[in-house]
Design a protein around this motif. Sequence first.
Motif, PDB file in Angstrom:
ATOM      1  N   PRO A   1       0.806  -1.225   0.000  1.00  0.00           N
ATOM      2  CA  PRO A   1       0.000   0.000   0.000  1.00  0.00           C
ATOM      3  C   PRO A   1       0.838   1.274   0.000  1.00  0.00           C
ATOM      4  O   PRO A   1       0.392   2.308  -0.477  1.00  0.00           O
ATOM      5  CB  PRO A   1      -0.826  -0.129   1.282  1.00  0.00           C
TER       6      PRO A   1
ATOM      7  N   ALA B   1      -2.429   6.465  -1.340  1.00  0.00           N
ATOM      8  CA  ALA B   1      -2.635   6.001  -2.715  1.00  0.00           C
ATOM      9  C   ALA B   1      -3.199   7.114  -3.588  1.00  0.00           C
ATOM     10  O   ALA B   1      -2.771   7.308  -4.731  1.00  0.00           O
ATOM     11  CB  ALA B   1      -3.566   4.793  -2.728  1.00  0.00           C
TER      12      ALA B   1
ATOM     13  N   TRP C   1      -1.869   0.105  -5.612  1.00  0.00           N
ATOM     14  CA  TRP C   1      -2.289   1.452  -5.206  1.00  0.00           C
ATOM     15  C   TRP C   1      -2.795   2.277  -6.389  1.00  0.00           C
ATOM     16  O   TRP C   1      -3.499   3.267  -6.198  1.00  0.00           O
ATOM     17  CB  TRP C   1      -1.147   2.188  -4.485  1.00  0.00           C
TER      18      TRP C   1
END
Length: 262
Positions: free
Chosen positions: A98, A146, A259
């Motif tokens: 992430p 993100a 992401w």
Amino acid sequence: MTHRADSAYGNVLLEIGPGMSSQLSLFESPEAMEPWTVRVSRRARRLSVRVFPGGRVEVVVPQGVSAVAVQRFVDLHRQWIQRRIEDFSTVARPSQEPRPALISLPAIARQYDVDYRRTSASVRVLTGVADTLLVQGAVQDERAVAGALRRWLVSLAEIEFSRSLRAVAQQCELPFRRVQIRRQRTRWGSCSASGTISLNVCLMFTSPAVLRYLFIHELCHTRFMNHSRHFWSLVASYEPAYRQLDRELSRAWKDVPSWMLA
């Protein structure tokens, strides 16, 4: 480029009118993991089926189309559907990191080391020296991180893709009106009748050769708004290896990090 049929699972509940529905069995699969998502669109002029990275499938249906018509559409594209199922079965799931420590962008031969600094402010991305990025703010919020990384990448793509697309257009003598960068979910690029070329920011994760092929493909649409024999002949005149590059492009989602797809 647009594909209009892709993988499917189980049954589809198709809304065909106010208070009416029909249970449509697209594939006889008692082991189906999940249904298709069906969306009735006022703007749609024809049936289409879209597959999204990760396996989600959406059927787009114009208003007034019957369940039987959808069944016939799927049956007509069944072989193509099966090929796409096989294509996606060979694609590895994107990295689930992430908060990436390194972002590699093969299309522009560049990579960035990413540092994170937690503060109380909103997340933002700052470009440092020697291709480094500083992400600062509420970096414990993975969705915010993100989103900030995607916005940064779109800004970078607007600069890089605009410059390189204009260079290819000049070489091919295929002018276009303008370019826009988007984060599309089902297509790598498109060209409108007015000469606007839309490019997917995820092309940053493809190779330079694949990127150039996509440029040529969309530029050729300024001459032919179809995929006719004349269109492909024009593509081949600028890129003889277009078939191989097109296959590489169809599998390129595997290189797009998670992401970017959130």
